[in-house]
Every structure is written in C-alpha cells, then in structure tokens.
Design an enzyme around this catalytic site. Sequence first.
Site, PDB file in Angstrom:
ATOM      1  N   GLY A  40      35.922 -18.453  62.260  1.00 56.65           N
ATOM      2  CA  GLY A  40      35.101 -18.343  61.247  1.00 56.65           C
ATOM      3  C   GLY A  40      34.362 -19.021  61.412  1.00 56.65           C
ATOM      4  N   GLY A  42      30.724 -19.295  60.004  1.00 61.78           N
ATOM      5  CA  GLY A  42      29.333 -19.316  59.069  1.00 61.78           C
ATOM      6  C   GLY A  42      29.375 -21.149  59.034  1.00 61.78           C
ATOM      7  N   LEU A  43      28.781 -21.553  58.399  1.00 61.56           N
ATOM      8  CA  LEU A  43      28.483 -22.783  58.144  1.00 61.56           C
ATOM      9  C   LEU A  43      29.568 -24.081  58.320  1.00 61.56           C
ATOM     10  CD1 LEU A  43      26.369 -23.285  55.331  1.00 61.56           C
ATOM     11  CD2 LEU A  43      25.694 -23.245  57.833  1.00 61.56           C
ATOM     12  N   ALA A  44      31.167 -23.686  57.631  1.00 65.36           N
ATOM     13  CA  ALA A  44      31.923 -24.530  57.599  1.00 65.36           C
ATOM     14  C   ALA A  44      32.403 -24.473  59.413  1.00 65.36           C
ATOM     15  CB  ALA A  44      33.181 -24.249  57.109  1.00 65.36           C
ATOM     16  N   SER A 284      17.281 -14.782  45.099  1.00 59.46           N
ATOM     17  CA  SER A 284      17.742 -16.738  45.019  1.00 59.46           C
ATOM     18  C   SER A 284      17.435 -17.394  43.400  1.00 59.46           C
ATOM     19  CB  SER A 284      16.585 -17.493  45.740  1.00 59.46           C
ATOM     20  OG  SER A 284      17.179 -18.627  45.792  1.00 59.46           O
ATOM     21  N   ARG A 331      24.972 -20.564  36.345  1.00 61.47           N
ATOM     22  CA  ARG A 331      25.399 -19.174  36.598  1.00 61.47           C
ATOM     23  C   ARG A 331      26.150 -18.843  35.644  1.00 61.47           C
ATOM     24  NH1 ARG A 331      25.383 -19.947  43.337  1.00 61.47           N
ATOM     25  NH2 ARG A 331      23.036 -20.083  43.551  1.00 61.47           N
ATOM     26  N   GLU A 426      34.365 -21.563  51.907  1.00 62.52           N
ATOM     27  CA  GLU A 426      34.754 -19.935  50.981  1.00 62.52           C
ATOM     28  C   GLU A 426      36.297 -19.969  50.961  1.00 62.52           C
ATOM     29  OE1 GLU A 426      31.742 -17.398  50.735  1.00 62.52           O
ATOM     30  OE2 GLU A 426      32.705 -16.868  48.589  1.00 62.52           O
ATOM     31  N   ARG A 436      30.786 -22.347  40.694  1.00 61.72           N
ATOM     32  CA  ARG A 436      29.908 -22.856  41.063  1.00 61.72           C
ATOM     33  C   ARG A 436      28.407 -22.754  41.054  1.00 61.72           C
ATOM     34  NH1 ARG A 436      26.717 -21.951  45.445  1.00 61.72           N
ATOM     35  NH2 ARG A 436      27.262 -20.019  45.961  1.00 61.72           N
TER      36      ARG A 436
END
Lengths: 638, 269
Positions: A40, A42-44, A284, A331, A426, A436
């Site tokens: 993966g 992505g950001l992580a 957003s 949320r 995630e 979250r």
Amino acid sequence: MILDGKAPTGRIEESWDKYRFDLKLVNPANKRKFKILVVGTGLAGASAAATLGELGYNVETFCYQDSPRRAHSIAAQGGINAAKNYPNDGDSIYRLFYDTIKGGDFRAREADVWRLAQVSNNIIDQCVAQGVPFARDYAGYLDNRSFGGAQVSRTFYARGQTGQQLLLGAYSALSRQIKAGTVKLFARTEMLDLVVVDGEAKGITIRDLVTGEIRTHVGDAVVLATGGYVNVFYLSTNAMGCSVTANWKAHKKGAYFANPCFTQIHPTCIPQAGDYQSKLTLMSESLRNDGRIWVPKKKEDCNKPANEIPEEDRDYYLERKYPTFGNLAPRDIASRAAKEQCDEGRGVGPGGRGVYLDFAASIKRLGENVVRERYGNLFEMYERITDEDAYKQPMRIYPAPHYSMGGLWVDYNLMSNIPGLFVLGEANFSVHGANRLGASALMQGLADGYFVIPNTIAGYLATTKPGKVKADHPEFKKSVEEVHGASKKLLGINGKKTVTEFIRELGTTMWEDVGMARSKESLTKALQKIPAIRKEFWENVKVSGKGEELNQQLENAGRTADFLEFAELLARDALHREESCGGHFRVEHQYPDGEAKRDDANFCYTAAWEFKGIGKEPELHKEPLKFENVHLAVRSYK
Amino acid sequence: MSAHASEHGTMNLKLIVWRQAGPNEPGRFETYDAKGITPHHSFLEMLDVVNEDLIKAGKEPIVFDHDCREGICGACSAVVNGVPHGGYKRTTLCQLHMRKFKDGDAIYLEPWRARAFPIIKDLMVDRGALDRLIQAAGWTSAHTGGVPDGNSTPIPKRSADYAMDAAECIGCGACVAACPNGAAMLFAGAKVSQLNELPQGQVEAPERVAAMVQAMAENGFGNCSNHYECQAACPKGIDVKFIARLNREFRKALVLDKVGALTKSAKAE
C-alpha cells in the site's frame, strides 16, 4: 483471551517519549541487511516506505495502482489536524487528545491517541519542508480552519485538495528513495496472501496485475497499509479498487480483526442519483464551516425549489439540536440527524434522500469570491456531478459509507498479534475509536508512517535475525499454490451472474441491514442473507479470461469473494456489541431523544476476532480499555 | 444543457473502441452499442454498462484504467472523439457525464497515444515514465524528522497560491497525449514551478530542473513547440505559464553550469 495492547503506563504526557527511548535500536550497519515489505502506498504506506528507506532498511513496496500517487488518500479534501495552536484559540496537544478520545466515543486506546496528538505537530513541519503548499495568510504564516467535532481552528489545508498534496509530498519522498535505490517499487501488483513461517510474518504472495504472474516476496517484516473496507457497502466514497483483501488474507492467516462494525458514514456526500451508480462522492466536511444544513419544516415543501421556501419554513436542525457545535457536530451525529429528517419524510431531491447544505448566508456575508476561494473546486465538482450551481441554489447532501475505524488489531507498536506483521493507517483499528473526527485520517496515516513505525519496527527487528527465512521455504510454495487454486476456482465456475451483480447485492444487504441503524433483527437477517449470496457466488459467478493475463474481472471477483466473507464478520461484530457508540448505532440502545447509548459496564473493550474457518463462528478476544486521563462520560455536543 | 438531455430520457449510443490485446499485438477499432444510458451516468458508468453486456455475452470487456471516479486520482485515461478526457474544460473522463452527449451519438474511444506511454491493453497504457520524471528530482531532500517549525519560514501568500496552482496536477498524462510531440513539459513544468517557487525547494532548484529535463529526454518525451494543446486538455487547468517557468529555470541552471551531463547526451544524439 485478554489481549495486551502494550500501552505504556505512567504520566500520559511522557508516555511516547519514554517508550521511544526504551525501544531497541538497530545498528545502522545492520539496517541494510533487513528487508521490509510495505503493502500500500497511500499516506501511511508511502510515508513508511520512504522513511524506512531513508533510515537504511531495504524496502520493497507494492500498490495495485499504476503509480503510488494514485492511492485513495489523494481524494481527501478537507485537511489535517495538528495541535500547533497558531491561531491562539486555546488548542494544545491535550485538547486534541481529549477531542479525539471523546469524538471516538471512548473506544480508542488513550496512549495511542496521545501519541497521535503529539506527533501531529511534527507532521506539519515535515510536510512544509517537503514543499506541500499549505494555505497561508497574508503575513505568510500557515492558515487554519475548523472541522467537525472541534471548537478550535486546528485544521491545516491545501485548498480542497489536502489529501492530494500530502500524498504527493509522501510520494515525492518515496520517489527520492526509489531513485536512491533503498526502495523498490512494484506497481500494479495486488497482495493475495500473507506468508507466515513459524508464527512470524515473513512474506507476501502477490499477483502481477499486468502479466497475471503469481509470485512471493520474502522479507523480515511485513507492513500493511492497505486502507479501509467500506466498499463492502458497494456504494461508498472509496475508490473502486479499495478492498479488504490484504487485511482479510492476513486475518485468515491468524491476525485478529478488531471492531469491524465501526464504519463511518460521512454526512456530506452527494446523494445517489440512480441504480447504475458505481460510487458516491464526498463533499469536504470543511463546507460545514460556511454552509448551513436544513430541510423544509413542512413535508409538502420538499418538492419545491429551495428559494421558494421562506426562512421561517426551514428547519436548521443541527443548529436547533446542537446549539454549541451546530453545523460542526461530529460526523456520526450529523449523519444520523440527516437520516432522521429523511426518514420523517422531509428529505429533498430524488427519492427524498437528501438535505440542503446552503451557502446563501455565507455568500451574503463574505461575498461569492471568498466562498469561491475557499471551496471553489468542491463547487465545481458538485456541478460536474449534479449539473447544479451551488452558488445559486443549495447543495444536496446525504450520508455515505466513508471510512473504517475497525481494522486489524495492533498493539502500541502497530504490530498485529502475528509477530512481524505491522499494520498502519486506516488498515489498523487503533486511534479513532467508534467515530473518526474530521481531518484526523490524514493525521493518522502520516503519524504512523513518518513517526511511529520507524521507531517501533526496530523493536521487533532487533529481536530477529535478518534473512531468517529463505524463499525456498515450503510455506511460500504452499501459499502460491493456494492463490493459484483460488483463481482457478473462480475462472472455472462459468456461471450466469457478473461480479458486479454480486457485490451490488451484498452492498444492498449491508446498507439496509448493517448500515446506519442496526438492530438485532436486521443483523440476524443479514447473517442469513450473506452466506446465501456467498454460496450462490461460488456456484454462479461468471469470470471469463485467463489467470495468466491482465484480467480485471478476476481482480474484482477475488475482492468480492473476500468481501463476502468479511461482511459476515462485520455483521457479527455489530450483533454482539449490544450498545450504541460513534458510527455503530443499534436502535435498541438509544436515549429517548435518539442519542446513542453506550454501555461502558459491558462493552468498554476492543473486540478482536480470531478466524476459525469460513462460515464458522470466530472467537472473540477482548482488550479492555482504561480511561485514566479523559473520564468516561456521556458524549454530548449540545 | 441537462434539461435538454433529460428530455430524451435514456439514450442509445454507438461506441467505436480501440481494442488491443497487448503491447505487441495489432490493434483495431470495434463497434459496440451502449443502451439505456441516462444523462446522469458518468462516462465510466456508461462503459460499465457496456462491459456488463459484453461479459454476459461471453465477450472480453474493454480494459480501461480508473479508480477514484471523482476526478482526483488521475487514473482514467482515454481519448474521446480525438480529445483526451473528452474535451470539456477542467473535466476528467470519470467526471464527464452523459448529459453532454445526445441520443444516437457515435463516440470514438482510444488510449493515450505517446511514445513514452506504451499500450498495455485496450485503453490502458503504461505511464511509468511520469513516475520516473518525479524520481529524477521531483522532490526536496528533506529528511524525515529534524525539520524546522512550519512557520519558521513565512511564505508570501502569492507564492503559496502559485505553488498550489502548479501542484494541482493529477499526473494523468492527458497533456502528453494531447501534445503533437508527446511532450511532458506541462507535467514537469508544474512540478518544477511548485518546488522552485517555495523556499524549501529553492536550495536544489538548478539541479532539479536539470535532472528533470534530462529524464524527459531519456524517457522518450518530445519537446514543447507551443501548441498549447496540453493546457486545453488538462483537466485541472494547469497553465502553460509553468512551461515558460520550466524554460526559465532551465536557462538559469545552464548559466550555473548544472546541465553538463544533459548537454553531453544531447550532443551525442
């Protein structure tokens, strides 16, 4: 079994610094002898691979996309939190920690959340140094805005494309390491199995999505950063390729799956327009800073154009019900409130599944130019999809599956119960609890990748010998044979229904019976339906083509097969958790005013499930949660 | 526009699609029917419908790249009626909706065509060359940890905005596909402009532009000859002024004698 999360004890303010000092180190000369597989980008994943490469480890990184720059982190719009307190509005690491614990409805580990809040400040500095063009004020300093669940302005942003800019920052750091030769990139590959040797994660089996070749990669540790699983609902805000596959395969090899029922339904998505639809698009949450949410007070007004409904006939229900947080309520609360309005028959747009997000007041107050500057690209995106001009009429929004707070169980080191298997972002369950807060996913991805894993992985590597397992170990051959077997089985069924028909059917069941409002009855129904769909899938799915070639149908079929198994676990977890918390709402457990009713006496724990076979009851392990710094309290945003 | 299209209810279209089994296989156009399409279908959802029909008929579905379907990942990549992404301003293919078409339309679909992007299958091409451009120097050498506070260097708002305008590029490669020379100068120009504009990127500015220009030549991209087709095709509206900036930065690097290796290889050609 009582699980040990290895969270440090003592004063929370010192917990991470002390723990980090006590962690073992790997001698710089030995680092290059270790190979780490990062799945993966992505950001992580990208930040982890880049940082581990920079430290001198040998890294191999994998993504299913054609380039790491396309990981779905790129789609995050709003922003990233940090406790910098630049606006001088009373923020602190403690407050960010407090908001996150409370926002997650007291279902996250305190120490992990503290660490997240603490390193959030380093993330901003890091990204600025990489050339991420964060928004700035006229004095040249970083600008901030607020997000759901917070009353301070702590969100850093890059127009409506913050995820894109942060990902491109991590991708550029990764690219630099690829050039330097410390990281090897394998794009267009999908992880289809985890190889466990003598109880430790020592490799992965992948399918090369272009040639169809199935092969193994050997490593001293495996890092999964493969994102979330909300595509189990079929329609979600996730990219089409997001799947549970890597996590599910690891689960089947022994990794515990924690809190799978904690799924976030995001309140501000563009409503579904038709049955053909393949995905939902998020708007957003930052829009809630300047947009006011309302529905008509009278049911008969729902079909009228918004501008024909006078002010006194509009119900600004979030501002009415939650005067303190108003449109910036968290949320889960905003999502549930929207569904409530629509269920009462006051929804707007096709099928009455929508509420208004109105900018008229802000345009009047700030001028259209300011609104355009802040949210222009979001308005443009909305116009593309709906053919409506949100400067002239209110947007229509509705909740949609967006983010998974559950994931593989990890301890404070981000290591799963399988030694050598680390899970970031995630894909793990760690810091969000049952809900979250806005602008915290980007924060977690980068915290895990840049600042946590580089420290904690050394603790494991220092206890193991590099190259302990070789590629000729029989487990690797066995894994390849299993993966081959699964593809062959899918290709051999030659039934009548397409993969899309099955995932749609599963998704409908999940949304209706396991979605925003769950009950014992609906979950029990889902637990009968899911195995039936799965059975039919394995008898009647049609996957053409061959395994040894580019075959997108086969890719989708494999992902769907895993969702069909995973969905059952998700529903089971929701059924066992006899309480409501965050994104998990059981209609049996609510206060008279409809707010979620938590049961701390019986459910103040992380549920970690052990795989016992397909269709068999998994075993529940519990990790009790202790709250020493933020005291358990009814979560109120009123 | 939508009122007009929705009067039609559903539409039937003819698709004339480039099919190619592999990089070394011959390609050809095949014709398919897209039936029962609504104006709300996105272009890719329309292709999904066609593919479902093909699968059910036992035929091979059309292979195409896609992922986020919200216009930001940059995966989708097809030439529609001769124009990358279909030719609507600031619109990726996944964000193009069928309300822009009429019942009975014939639509031509082809892959990105550029020397640097070999075809993998049907509409899918290999854009790895763009990654190699970024690997060459599309970064700052900031080491993780140990960097100064984010506010320690104020950056004028106009510079931050300028950098952000450039950084919006999604790396889809439409600019390359639209360019008669298959140039990647809009892509490279945007990255060079973003990083060279900011104080954090200025330290390595001349080396960056030299390395990226060299990588463009090595990866089979052509040169800009001011057709501006890239800007017209760009779904994010990246401005050609960034190509001018790239050229300026390159000249600066020449003066600073940072382009030695490149000039040598150019002479060899």
